[in-house]
Design an enzyme around this catalytic site. Structure first.
Site, PDB file in Angstrom:
ATOM      1  N   LYS A   1       0.802  -1.229   0.000  1.00 20.89           N
ATOM      2  CA  LYS A   1       0.000   0.000   0.000  1.00 20.89           C
ATOM      3  C   LYS A   1       0.842   1.290   0.000  1.00 20.89           C
ATOM      4  O   LYS A   1       0.553   2.208  -0.777  1.00 20.89           O
ATOM      5  CB  LYS A   1      -0.961  -0.020   1.194  1.00 20.89           C
ATOM      6  CG  LYS A   1      -2.097   0.987   1.093  1.00 20.89           C
ATOM      7  CD  LYS A   1      -3.154   0.590   0.084  1.00 20.89           C
ATOM      8  CE  LYS A   1      -4.123  -0.363   0.726  1.00 20.89           C
ATOM      9  NZ  LYS A   1      -5.172  -0.857  -0.133  1.00 20.89           N
TER      10      LYS A   1
ATOM     11  N   HIS B   1      43.120  14.663   1.874  1.00 21.02           N
ATOM     12  CA  HIS B   1      42.253  13.533   2.231  1.00 21.02           C
ATOM     13  C   HIS B   1      42.411  12.427   1.182  1.00 21.02           C
ATOM     14  O   HIS B   1      41.682  12.405   0.193  1.00 21.02           O
ATOM     15  CB  HIS B   1      40.791  13.985   2.266  1.00 21.02           C
ATOM     16  CG  HIS B   1      40.483  14.897   3.397  1.00 21.02           C
ATOM     17  ND1 HIS B   1      40.063  14.437   4.625  1.00 21.02           N
ATOM     18  CD2 HIS B   1      40.541  16.241   3.508  1.00 21.02           C
ATOM     19  CE1 HIS B   1      39.878  15.462   5.435  1.00 21.02           C
ATOM     20  NE2 HIS B   1      40.164  16.571   4.790  1.00 21.02           N
TER      21      HIS B   1
ATOM     22  N   CYS C   1      44.503  14.932   7.447  1.00 20.78           N
ATOM     23  CA  CYS C   1      44.224  16.362   7.596  1.00 20.78           C
ATOM     24  C   CYS C   1      44.371  16.788   9.060  1.00 20.78           C
ATOM     25  O   CYS C   1      45.484  17.004   9.511  1.00 20.78           O
ATOM     26  CB  CYS C   1      42.847  16.692   7.014  1.00 20.78           C
ATOM     27  SG  CYS C   1      42.717  18.420   6.558  1.00 20.78           S
TER      28      CYS C   1
ATOM     29  N   GLN D   1      47.780  17.281  11.637  1.00 20.40           N
ATOM     30  CA  GLN D   1      48.043  18.440  12.493  1.00 20.40           C
ATOM     31  C   GLN D   1      48.251  18.008  13.948  1.00 20.40           C
ATOM     32  O   GLN D   1      49.173  18.472  14.618  1.00 20.40           O
ATOM     33  CB  GLN D   1      46.894  19.438  12.344  1.00 20.40           C
ATOM     34  CG  GLN D   1      46.754  19.945  10.902  1.00 20.40           C
ATOM     35  CD  GLN D   1      45.557  20.863  10.674  1.00 20.40           C
ATOM     36  OE1 GLN D   1      44.720  21.045  11.552  1.00 20.40           O
ATOM     37  NE2 GLN D   1      45.471  21.434   9.480  1.00 20.40           N
TER      38      GLN D   1
ATOM     39  N   GLU E   1      41.453   9.529   1.242  1.00 21.40           N
ATOM     40  CA  GLU E   1      40.269   8.648   1.177  1.00 21.40           C
ATOM     41  C   GLU E   1      39.342   9.009   0.023  1.00 21.40           C
ATOM     42  O   GLU E   1      38.623   8.154  -0.492  1.00 21.40           O
ATOM     43  CB  GLU E   1      39.495   8.667   2.509  1.00 21.40           C
ATOM     44  CG  GLU E   1      38.823   9.976   2.895  1.00 21.40           C
ATOM     45  CD  GLU E   1      39.705  10.937   3.688  1.00 21.40           C
ATOM     46  OE1 GLU E   1      40.947  10.817   3.595  1.00 21.40           O
ATOM     47  OE2 GLU E   1      39.160  11.818   4.390  1.00 21.40           O
TER      48      GLU E   1
HETATM   49  N1  GLN Z   1      40.325  21.900  10.943  1.00 24.61           N
HETATM   50  C1  GLN Z   1      41.518  21.686  10.200  1.00 24.61           C
HETATM   51  C2  GLN Z   1      41.756  22.774   9.169  1.00 24.61           C
HETATM   52  O1  GLN Z   1      40.834  23.455   8.775  1.00 24.61           O
HETATM   53  C3  GLN Z   1      41.509  20.335   9.551  1.00 24.61           C
HETATM   54  C4  GLN Z   1      40.453  20.190   8.498  1.00 24.61           C
HETATM   55  C5  GLN Z   1      40.176  18.768   8.117  1.00 24.61           C
HETATM   56  O2  GLN Z   1      40.514  17.843   8.836  1.00 24.61           O
HETATM   57  N2  GLN Z   1      39.505  18.578   7.012  1.00 24.61           N
HETATM   58  O3  GLN Z   1      42.844  22.948   8.716  1.00 24.61           O
END
Ligand code: GLN
Length: 590
Positions: free
Chosen positions: A194, A546, A411, A415, A548
């Site tokens: 339905k 990135h 990313c 850091q 990925e």
């Molecule tokens: N916040 C961090 C920056 O802007 C890392 C960004 C992220 O991991 N995509 O540089």
């Protein structure tokens, strides 16, 4: 130039989250593998210009195209399934189109004094966007996924745009597939048609008669007789011929890579191909797709969840590589969708299973890292924003460095790896990121120069492809070289996708490099460090980009391959103990 361009429109009914994106990607892949030139586009009815400003908890991962567009995560599925790069043209939102119309209206000379309205202006602007992609890609078939659900107020102009397109481009050149839910009711033990009947009636009320219905089942497919009777009933009530009624149950292990072959077996691909004038299309499924669809190479659980019997077994099983994912948005697994898929692709290439254990980063701020990480063979710190959870990520990096556990920073994860190194190896106690502390004295991670004047948040990060030159003699180099690009002495040049505002502050390189922080990938034009790695560690590497986003089943990413390989080789203390006791019990049983 293609003369008769064909369009496939995929609409959704009854409820959202039925897997429209996967269905579109699967159809695209199978047509492409039949030798047809295909492209694909997602229409999103929301008012955000793009999902870049939305929380990952709200909308899942933000995918980034090589030309730097922040898009819906469905574009990630499309790229992975079609094995094809897409561009900004493949994600159209209501926000983008309204923004464009309003700025034309403000210029004053575009609408000849008319009232600017949803019909015709907004609707024809949507149709133009579909045509623009069709022309620029020169595809034979353009697949258009309409986000949202038929019946939503905001989806209506989108359905109207499709109605226009169907009429203007020739109804014979268009195919409309409606995806609905056929729920199984426990009380009566039957599948109910339905909701689908009502949803198709609603679609027809908007002027679109579907050519096929893809029925998602929340239960396994029933007996042949039962399913045939259901098909007859749906066909009769919805006015769609029986071959056009296709079932799609949730496949074993929820494995989306099995969907293309399923849709082909059920006859959907040939129904579409014949309708659009490609009779006899016979798609080939690449071997790696068979491997991906035949077994579940990956399991996922959250650190503080009680493991059920099945996952417990896999955790203790020696064949799985256990990866701790230390991120901020661990509650919604879609937030890191491409990372999970990249691990899956590499796991199939390496022939191992992966067990992902999500560890919420803020948990590591209040509890010992070893409590959650001592059982893992590799740690990933994925991308993220803001200070919350960052100290937990830094602790995860310290744990990995001190115990030689393979670590892969994506990313933000690069850091936090650099901050940890600066604090605990180079003795810069106050080392941090400008993002975490705007007044920091030792911002080893700082705002990029061209970001200083940026006031708006949307679409203003460093986005999309940038070149990266990989230094010979580094783990990064070995990883990329292993994927086929071996030039031995010259740097390897790659292009990888970015989405960030902050970077490794070059003025600290003189202090950190002599202590063992290697800059292994550099942007040749801007002089930015894109990959860093730690000396004398089996694999402690972070990338500012990135990786990925570029991993595909046919082409797993070299850095994910290398990381997983090292993680597979890593033995935790507990494992060594288990290995010993296993070999003893093996002797006993002889
Ligand atoms: N916040 C961090 C920056 O802007 C890392 C960004 C992220 O991991 N995509 O540089």
């Amino acid at each position: 130039m293609t003369n008769h361009r064909r369009y496939i429109y995929v609409t959704g009914g009854v409820t959202s989250s039925l897997g429209k994106g996967i269905a579109c990607a699967s159809i695209g892949m199978m047509l492409k593998n039949s030798g047809i030139k295909v492209t694909i586009l997602k229409l999103d009815p929301y008012l955000n210009v793009d999902p870049g400003t939305m929380s990952p908890l709200e909308h899942g991962e933000v995918f980034v195209t090589s030309d730097g567009c922040e898009t819906d995560l469905d574009l990630g599925h499309y790229e992975r399934f079609l094995n094809q790069d897409l561009t900004a043209l493949s994600n159209v939102t209501a926000g983008q189109v309204y923004k464009q119309l309003i700025s034309l209206e403000r210029r004053g000379d575009n609408f000849l004094g008319q009232t600017v309205q949803v019909v015709p202006h907004f609707v024809s602007a949507l149709a133009s966007r579909i045509r623009q992609l069709a022309e620029e890609s020169d595809a034979e078939v353009v697949i258009v996924e309409v986000g949202g659900t038929v019946g939503d107020m905001e989806a209506e102009p989108f359905i109207e745009a499709i109605r226009w397109m169907r009429e203007n481009e020739g109804i014979q050149n268009s195919f409309c597939l409606h995806l609905t839910l056929v729920p199984f009711l426990d009380a009566t033990s039957e599948l109910k048609t339905k909701p689908t009947q009502h949803s198709v009636r609603q679609l027809r009320g908007l002027g679109i008669h579907p050519d096929a219905i893809l029925c998602r089942l929340n239960a396994p497919v029933g007996s042949d007789d039962e399913m045939a009777a259901l098909k007859q009933k749906l066909s009769l009530h919805c006015g769609v011929s029986e071959p056009g009624i296709i079932y799609l149950p949730t496949l074993p292990h929820n494995n989306v890579y099995a969907v293309p072959a399923w849709l082909e077996q059920q006859g959907l691909i040939s129904v579409i191909a014949e309708h659009l004038g490609f009779p006899g299309a016979s798609p080939e499924i690449p071997p790696v797709w068979r491997a991906l669809s035949e077994h579940s190479s990956l399991q996922v659980r959250v650190a503080d969840d009680k493991a059920d019997g099945e996952t417990q077994e896999s955790v203790n099983g020696l064949e799985s590589v256990r990866i701790g994912m230390v991120g901020k948005y661990t509650r919604l697994h879609d937030s890191y969708l491409s990372v999970v898929e990249a691990l899956r692709h590499s796991s199939v290439r390496l022939g191992v299973k992966v067990d992902i254990i999500w560890v919420p980063a803020d948990l590591l701020e209040s509890e010992e890292a070893s409590e959650h990480l001592s059982g893992v063979q590799g740690i990933i710190v994925p991308g993220g924003f803001d200070v919350r959870g960052s100290e937990g990520m830094i602790r995860a990096a310290r744990f990995a460095r001190e115990r030689s556990v393979p670590y892969f920073g994506l990313c933000l994860g690069l850091q936090t790896m650099i901050i940890e190194f600066a604090r605990h190896v180079a003795g810069i106690e106050g080392a941090t990121s400008r993002e975490f502390d705007p007044f920091a004295e030792d911002a080893v991670i700082d705002l990029m120069d061209d970001q200083r004047e940026v006031a708006e948040s949307g679409g203003t990060m460093r986005l999309g492809d940038y070149a990266c030159s990989i230094e010979p003699g580094t783990i990064a180099y070995e990883s990329y070289a292993a994927a086929g690009d071996r030039s031995e002495v010259r740097p390897i040049l790659v292009h990888e996708r970015h989405r960030h505002r902050y970077e490794y502050n070059n003025s600290y390189r003189d202090v950190l490099e002599p202590r063992g922080l290697i800059s292994s990938g550099m942007n040749p034009n801007l002089g930015l460090v894109e990959i860093a790695e730690i000396e004398d560690h089996p694999f402690m590497l972070g990338s500012q980009f990135h990786p990925e986003f570029r991993s595909r089943p046919e082409r797993p990413h070299p850095l994910f391959d290398a990381f997983l390989q090292r993680a597979n080789e890593f033995e935790t203390e507990g494992m060594q103990r288990r290995l010993m006791s296993q070999s003893f019990s093996g002797v006993d049983s002889l």
